[in-house]
Design a protein around this motif. Structure first.
Motif, PDB file in Angstrom:
ATOM      1  N   LYS A 146      13.774 -62.495  35.691  1.00  9.05           N
ATOM      2  CA  LYS A 146      13.898 -61.115  35.219  1.00  9.05           C
ATOM      3  C   LYS A 146      14.451 -61.104  33.793  1.00  9.05           C
ATOM      4  CE  LYS A 146      17.404 -58.536  36.163  1.00  9.05           C
ATOM      5  NZ  LYS A 146      18.461 -57.739  36.834  1.00  9.05           N
ATOM      6  N   THR A 147      15.516 -61.890  33.568  1.00 11.50           N
ATOM      7  CA  THR A 147      16.093 -61.978  32.227  1.00 11.50           C
ATOM      8  C   THR A 147      15.106 -62.615  31.259  1.00 11.50           C
ATOM      9  OG1 THR A 147      18.240 -62.297  33.307  1.00 11.50           O
ATOM     10  CG2 THR A 147      18.124 -62.720  30.949  1.00 11.50           C
ATOM     11  N   PHE A 148      14.415 -63.637  31.717  1.00  7.16           N
ATOM     12  CA  PHE A 148      13.411 -64.320  30.896  1.00  7.16           C
ATOM     13  C   PHE A 148      12.326 -63.348  30.435  1.00  7.16           C
ATOM     14  CE2 PHE A 148       9.151 -66.340  31.291  1.00  7.16           C
ATOM     15  CZ  PHE A 148       9.173 -67.101  30.134  1.00  7.16           C
ATOM     16  N   LEU A 149      11.824 -62.517  31.335  1.00  9.30           N
ATOM     17  CA  LEU A 149      10.763 -61.575  30.976  1.00  9.30           C
ATOM     18  C   LEU A 149      11.265 -60.499  30.019  1.00  9.30           C
ATOM     19  CD1 LEU A 149       8.879 -61.219  34.381  1.00  9.30           C
ATOM     20  CD2 LEU A 149       8.115 -62.416  32.324  1.00  9.30           C
ATOM     21  N   HIS A 150      12.535 -60.138  30.119  1.00  3.49           N
ATOM     22  CA  HIS A 150      13.109 -59.204  29.138  1.00  3.49           C
ATOM     23  C   HIS A 150      13.039 -59.808  27.729  1.00  3.49           C
ATOM     24  CE1 HIS A 150      14.634 -55.705  31.226  1.00  3.49           C
ATOM     25  NE2 HIS A 150      15.117 -56.462  32.195  1.00  3.49           N
ATOM     26  N   TYR A 151      13.395 -61.083  27.606  1.00  2.00           N
ATOM     27  CA  TYR A 151      13.330 -61.732  26.301  1.00  2.00           C
ATOM     28  C   TYR A 151      11.890 -61.987  25.857  1.00  2.00           C
ATOM     29  CZ  TYR A 151      18.372 -62.383  26.244  1.00  2.00           C
ATOM     30  OH  TYR A 151      19.728 -62.161  26.220  1.00  2.00           O
ATOM     31  N   VAL A 152      10.998 -62.204  26.820  1.00  3.03           N
ATOM     32  CA  VAL A 152       9.578 -62.304  26.479  1.00  3.03           C
ATOM     33  C   VAL A 152       9.101 -60.999  25.859  1.00  3.03           C
ATOM     34  CG1 VAL A 152       7.250 -62.438  27.456  1.00  3.03           C
ATOM     35  CG2 VAL A 152       8.985 -64.067  28.175  1.00  3.03           C
ATOM     36  N   GLN A 153       9.538 -59.882  26.427  1.00  2.00           N
ATOM     37  CA  GLN A 153       9.161 -58.577  25.879  1.00  2.00           C
ATOM     38  C   GLN A 153       9.697 -58.413  24.454  1.00  2.00           C
ATOM     39  OE1 GLN A 153      10.910 -54.939  27.628  1.00  2.00           O
ATOM     40  NE2 GLN A 153       8.814 -54.184  27.843  1.00  2.00           N
ATOM     41  N   GLU A 154      10.929 -58.847  24.225  1.00  2.33           N
ATOM     42  CA  GLU A 154      11.491 -58.777  22.869  1.00  2.33           C
ATOM     43  C   GLU A 154      10.674 -59.628  21.897  1.00  2.33           C
ATOM     44  OE1 GLU A 154      15.571 -59.782  22.690  1.00  2.33           O
ATOM     45  OE2 GLU A 154      16.250 -58.036  23.839  1.00  2.33           O
ATOM     46  N   GLU A 155      10.273 -60.824  22.338  1.00  4.05           N
ATOM     47  CA  GLU A 155       9.497 -61.714  21.481  1.00  4.05           C
ATOM     48  C   GLU A 155       8.124 -61.113  21.182  1.00  4.05           C
ATOM     49  OE1 GLU A 155       8.562 -65.107  19.221  1.00  4.05           O
ATOM     50  OE2 GLU A 155      10.445 -64.220  19.898  1.00  4.05           O
ATOM     51  N   GLU A 156       7.503 -60.475  22.173  1.00  5.73           N
ATOM     52  CA  GLU A 156       6.207 -59.834  21.940  1.00  5.73           C
ATOM     53  C   GLU A 156       6.341 -58.696  20.930  1.00  5.73           C
ATOM     54  OE1 GLU A 156       4.814 -58.675  25.780  1.00  5.73           O
ATOM     55  OE2 GLU A 156       4.094 -60.685  26.308  1.00  5.73           O
ATOM     56  N   LYS A 157       7.431 -57.950  21.029  1.00  5.72           N
ATOM     57  CA  LYS A 157       7.666 -56.874  20.061  1.00  5.72           C
ATOM     58  C   LYS A 157       7.858 -57.445  18.656  1.00  5.72           C
ATOM     59  CE  LYS A 157       9.870 -53.590  23.246  1.00  5.72           C
ATOM     60  NZ  LYS A 157      11.148 -52.903  23.558  1.00  5.72           N
ATOM     61  N   ARG A 158       8.606 -58.540  18.570  1.00  9.18           N
ATOM     62  CA  ARG A 158       8.847 -59.140  17.263  1.00  9.18           C
ATOM     63  C   ARG A 158       7.541 -59.629  16.635  1.00  9.18           C
ATOM     64  NH1 ARG A 158       9.192 -63.800  14.787  1.00  9.18           N
ATOM     65  NH2 ARG A 158       8.514 -64.904  16.660  1.00  9.18           N
ATOM     66  N   CYS A 159       6.712 -60.293  17.448  1.00  8.59           N
ATOM     67  CA  CYS A 159       5.429 -60.789  16.941  1.00  8.59           C
ATOM     68  C   CYS A 159       4.524 -59.641  16.517  1.00  8.59           C
ATOM     69  CB  CYS A 159       4.739 -61.638  18.002  1.00  8.59           C
ATOM     70  SG  CYS A 159       5.593 -63.180  18.381  1.00  8.59           S
ATOM     71  N   LYS A 160       4.544 -58.568  17.310  1.00 10.55           N
ATOM     72  CA  LYS A 160       3.719 -57.402  16.971  1.00 10.55           C
ATOM     73  C   LYS A 160       4.192 -56.769  15.666  1.00 10.55           C
ATOM     74  CE  LYS A 160       0.592 -54.220  17.881  1.00 10.55           C
ATOM     75  NZ  LYS A 160       0.794 -53.346  16.738  1.00 10.55           N
ATOM     76  N   LYS A 161       5.507 -56.709  15.484  1.00 10.51           N
ATOM     77  CA  LYS A 161       6.049 -56.139  14.248  1.00 10.51           C
ATOM     78  C   LYS A 161       5.672 -57.002  13.045  1.00 10.51           C
ATOM     79  CE  LYS A 161      10.362 -54.503  12.180  1.00 10.51           C
ATOM     80  NZ  LYS A 161      10.180 -55.242  10.913  1.00 10.51           N
ATOM     81  N   ASP A 162       5.733 -58.327  13.206  1.00 10.06           N
ATOM     82  CA  ASP A 162       5.355 -59.222  12.115  1.00 10.06           C
ATOM     83  C   ASP A 162       3.885 -59.034  11.735  1.00 10.06           C
ATOM     84  OD1 ASP A 162       7.891 -60.187  12.064  1.00 10.06           O
ATOM     85  OD2 ASP A 162       7.459 -62.045  13.146  1.00 10.06           O
ATOM     86  N   GLU A 163       3.028 -58.880  12.752  1.00  8.69           N
ATOM     87  CA  GLU A 163       1.604 -58.663  12.482  1.00  8.69           C
ATOM     88  C   GLU A 163       1.379 -57.345  11.751  1.00  8.69           C
ATOM     89  OE1 GLU A 163      -0.485 -58.911  16.128  1.00  8.69           O
ATOM     90  OE2 GLU A 163      -0.037 -61.042  16.455  1.00  8.69           O
ATOM     91  N   ASP A 164       2.073 -56.305  12.203  1.00  6.63           N
ATOM     92  CA  ASP A 164       1.920 -54.994  11.559  1.00  6.63           C
ATOM     93  C   ASP A 164       2.424 -55.027  10.123  1.00  6.63           C
ATOM     94  OD1 ASP A 164       0.866 -54.066  13.906  1.00  6.63           O
ATOM     95  OD2 ASP A 164       2.715 -53.108  14.598  1.00  6.63           O
ATOM     96  N   ASP A 165       3.542 -55.745   9.908  1.00 12.81           N
ATOM     97  CA  ASP A 165       4.095 -55.826   8.556  1.00 12.81           C
ATOM     98  C   ASP A 165       3.140 -56.541   7.604  1.00 12.81           C
ATOM     99  OD1 ASP A 165       6.311 -54.494   9.399  1.00 12.81           O
ATOM    100  OD2 ASP A 165       7.563 -56.281   9.656  1.00 12.81           O
ATOM    101  N   LYS A 166       2.429 -57.541   8.111  1.00 10.65           N
ATOM    102  CA  LYS A 166       1.483 -58.271   7.270  1.00 10.65           C
ATOM    103  C   LYS A 166       0.305 -57.400   6.859  1.00 10.65           C
ATOM    104  CE  LYS A 166       2.536 -62.851   9.144  1.00 10.65           C
ATOM    105  NZ  LYS A 166       2.007 -64.002   9.913  1.00 10.65           N
ATOM    106  N   LYS A 167      -0.074 -56.474   7.723  1.00 12.29           N
ATOM    107  CA  LYS A 167      -1.228 -55.625   7.451  1.00 12.29           C
ATOM    108  C   LYS A 167      -0.893 -54.470   6.504  1.00 12.29           C
ATOM    109  CE  LYS A 167      -3.341 -56.589  11.962  1.00 12.29           C
ATOM    110  NZ  LYS A 167      -3.763 -56.005  13.253  1.00 12.29           N
ATOM    111  N   LYS A 168       0.368 -54.083   6.449  1.00 12.93           N
ATOM    112  CA  LYS A 168       0.759 -52.941   5.632  1.00 12.93           C
ATOM    113  C   LYS A 168       0.737 -53.304   4.149  1.00 12.93           C
ATOM    114  CE  LYS A 168       3.832 -50.700   8.984  1.00 12.93           C
ATOM    115  NZ  LYS A 168       5.242 -50.312   9.243  1.00 12.93           N
ATOM    116  N   PRO A 169       0.252 -52.390   3.311  1.00 17.41           N
ATOM    117  CA  PRO A 169       0.354 -52.627   1.852  1.00 17.41           C
ATOM    118  C   PRO A 169       1.812 -52.565   1.425  1.00 17.41           C
ATOM    119  CG  PRO A 169      -0.460 -50.414   2.309  1.00 17.41           C
ATOM    120  CD  PRO A 169      -0.431 -51.120   3.626  1.00 17.41           C
TER     121      PRO A 169
END
Length: 682
Positions: A146-169
């Motif tokens: 349960k704790t592991f999946l919470h941190y997996v969710q945080e990591e997915e959010k971080r990766c998604k934010k990094d991808e979005d930041d790369k696409k933004k001008p």
């Protein structure tokens, strides 16, 4: 209130003369694949005779119950310290003593010492309401994931934010800020860079650190001998999982040992002392012959993972601990690691039993550096289930349904399921007099829901998505109610918040059992939090259900009981976001208004048996509407479920809650075989 009792249905049996009443016994056995293979008869018989001789010859002076985490070994030099649940102090132990390790298997102990501790496994003497060691291990592993999946969710959010930041001008200021960060990265040492990468990429290490810091790990103290609740053949899906239950206290090192700093806790031992080793191919000089293994000591190998030795090993730490085990006749737990696609770390670790160090020596290794070798031999009197046999059992999984023995039909679902299984129907049907609730308005997301702050469905789940993307979608933890996206939402079928709507993912099989009639198991590994199947049948009003005593496939849609946690057995987290769905804590309970009748039309879920310690849990899910009286009933994996292990869930009965037509309390025995079985279904 989940009134489902498994019976044999003539539509799925090849013998129409089967006695239906004789097979209507609910419950579950432990899966045949993971049952202990019959122990060596001569060794077991000899151990029992020795134990009986001890019992007759020596009268116990004092009997003391001990806690799982608090076994005192200050006055005992036996290897049996901190092994199991009950200590019986004896006077003089005869020449050969019998020691019972976790799971009840007898193992020959040390000889000829006085004032030993005879550790006896006696689960039948466990006090009512006291959890068994097996339950404690299961709950701890569930908490880890349960704790592991919470941190997996945080990591997915971080990766998604990094991808979005790369696409933004980027503006000039942002470009300058990025350049400054890049310059700082270049000046970082390799160690700092590796540490930063590890923090980002290892949610399991974060979960382990969180459990250790919050003291929710089961037994952080290093223990000698077997660990209560972990039998031979038990499989772990990461080293972190082993650490949380105290089975191997190092997530990286191959040797777990008691250091010299613990001399006060172990005054009669020469420390360091090894307690467990992991054989996973990390060293090029390892040799594995099952009953006998040659283990390469620790140190000197290339940590980058090419297994090459780059310097000499020294006789210290774990190496010295193994040497001291030889000199003091102390057993060592042996865990074997194998490649596995089902584990998130790429390996699965199997406990193979207790071994004794037989010999050690130093030699020049393959790469020309000095290495220490330790030969270990498996102790007698243990279950013969070992790693090779576990994997051989997995090899029995057939390539196609027609290879099953005693098969009644290849696919009784008539092709309605995504994967052929012996079931009947996929889609939920609705009785004529049932009015479906109005559709939910849904969210305005496009393509796939990604931002929980703007997704209306995510806000109902507490402003976050209940699932993570890993393994095709996994529920982080059981919730009071899960709000999924529905037909009026703007997102598509690939949305993470539609995880339970994608049909079967795993190959399921309905098989015949000796006591329970039909049961269900999976040919595939199922990770914890994964949706297994939906309970399908005809949606009816509870008052309209036919009172046919032979129809035992009625599932009451009682989300209130699910929220309250089945009498405290399955507690749920989080508050319900909609005021209309709040649970009232009063004594008035009119009961469920609707139910699912799978007596004539149903799917594979109708054959899933009850267990007092199940590996599935019931989750109420709302998607097309928000009326919890007609919620979808989804069964999710509570644990990592190995192939060929029977699938079970808690039917939710309270003892003495079922009455017959004459008003008398009805009782029905439970045969689930769980360590904490209540012995009765109701």
């Amino acid at each position: 209130r989940y009134t489902m009792v498994v019976v044999v249905d003539e539509s799925v049996t090849s013998n129409k003369n089967d006695d239906v009443s004789a097979t209507r016994t609910p419950g579950t056995r432990t899966s045949a694949r993971i049952q202990k293979i019959k122990t060596t008869q001569d060794a077991i018989k000899r151990r029992k005779q020795e134990e009986e001789a001890i019992t007759k010859a020596e009268k116990p002076v004092k009997k003391q119950r001990v806690k799982y985490n608090n076994i005192n070994n200050n006055n005992k030099k036996s290897v049996t310290e901190s092994v199991l649940t009950e200590v019986v102090k004896e006077g003089v132990i005869p020449e050969a003593e019998t020691v019972s390790f976790g799971g009840g298997e007898n193992v020959e102990g040390l000889k000829g010492e006085e004032n030993k501790a005879l550790v006896v496994c006696s689960p039948s003497k466990r006090q009512i309401g006291e959890k068994s060691a097996y339950s404690m291990v299961t709950e701890t592993v569930r908490a880890f994931y349960k704790t592991f999946l919470h941190y997996v969710q945080e990591e997915e959010k971080r990766c998604k934010k990094d991808e979005d930041d790369k696409k933004k001008p980027k503006s000039k200021e942002e470009k300058k800020s990025k350049k400054d960060k890049d310059d700082k990265k270049k000046t970082k040492s390799k160690e700092d860079a590796a540490e930063e990468k590890r923090q980002h990429k290892r949610p399991d290490l974060k979960a382990l650190s969180s459990m250790l810091s919050s003291n929710t790990a089961l037994t952080p103290q290093t223990r000698i001998g077997s660990i209560p609740g972990v039998d031979v053949g038990h499989q772990f899906f990461s080293r972190c999982e082993m650490v949380t239950v105290g089975f191997h206290n190092h997530w990286l090192s191959g040797i777990d040992y008691i250091g010299e700093s613990s001399h006060r806790e172990y005054p009669n031992y020469k420390l360091p002392l090894a307690v467990a080793i992991v054989m996973s191919g990390q060293y090029e000089d390892d040799l594995d012959n099952s009953e006998d293994v040659v283990y390469t000591g620790q140190g000197g190998n290339n940590l980058l993972g090419d297994k090459r030795q780059i310097k000499d090993q020294v006789m210290s730490r774990g190496n010295l601990g193994l040497k001291n085990c030889l000199e003091q006749n102390v057993p060592v737990r042996v865990i074997r690691g194998h490649q596995s696609r089902t584990s998130y770390v790429g390996k699965v670790y199997t406990y193979d039993g207790l071994y004794k160090v037989d010999k050690y020596w130093a030699e020049k290794g393959v790469s020309g550096f000095t290495v220490y070798k330790f030969r270990l031999k498996r102790m007698e009197g243990q279950p013969s289930l070992m790693t090779e046999q576990v994997y051989f059992a997995r090899g029995r999984i057939p390539d196609k349904v027609s290879e099953l023995r005693g098969l009644a039909r290849e696919d009784i679902s008539g092709g309605l399921e995504n994967i052929p299984i012996p079931a009947t129907n996929l889609s939920l049907q609705v009785s004529d007099n049932v009015v479906l609730p109005s559709s939910a308005s849904g969210c305005n997301c496009k393509g796939s829901c990604t931002d929980p702050r703007s997704c209306a469905c995510a806000r109902l789940n507490g402003s976050d998505f209940p699932y993570v993307h890993r393994d095709g979608g996994r529920l982080i933890e059981p919730k009071a109610v899960v709000f999924e996206c529905g037909p009026n939402c703007g997102c598509g079928p690939s949305c993470i918040n539609r995880t339970s709507q994608r049909g079967l993912r795993y190959r399921l099989e309905v098989f015949k059992t000796p006591k329970k009639g039909w049961a269900v198991r999976s040919w595939d590994f199922i990770p914890s939090g994964a949706p297994v199947c939906e309970y399908i049948g005809v949606l009816k009003k509870t008052d309209d259900v036919d009172l046919n005593p032979e129809n035992n496939y009625i599932f009451d849609i009682d989300c209130v009981q699910t929220m309250k946690g089945l009498g405290g057995r399955e507690r749920r987290v989080g508050e319900v976001a909609m005021a209309s769905l709040q649970v009232q804590n009063d004594d008035k309970d009119s009961g469920p208004e609707f139910c699912i009748d799978a007596g004539t039309t149903g799917n594979v879920a109708r054959y899933i048996n009850h267990s007092c310690q199940p590996n599935l849990f019931v989750q109420c899910v709302l998607s097309a509407h928000h009326d919890m009286t007609q919620a979808r009933v989804i069964l999710f994996a509570a644990d990592n479920i190995l192939p060929l292990k029977e699938l079970t869930y808690d039917y939710g009965y309270e003892l003495d809650s079922v009455h017959g037509p004459d008003g008398k309390i009805k009782q029905l025995a439970c045969y689930c075989g769980a360590p904490d079985c209540r012995k009765r279904l109701f």
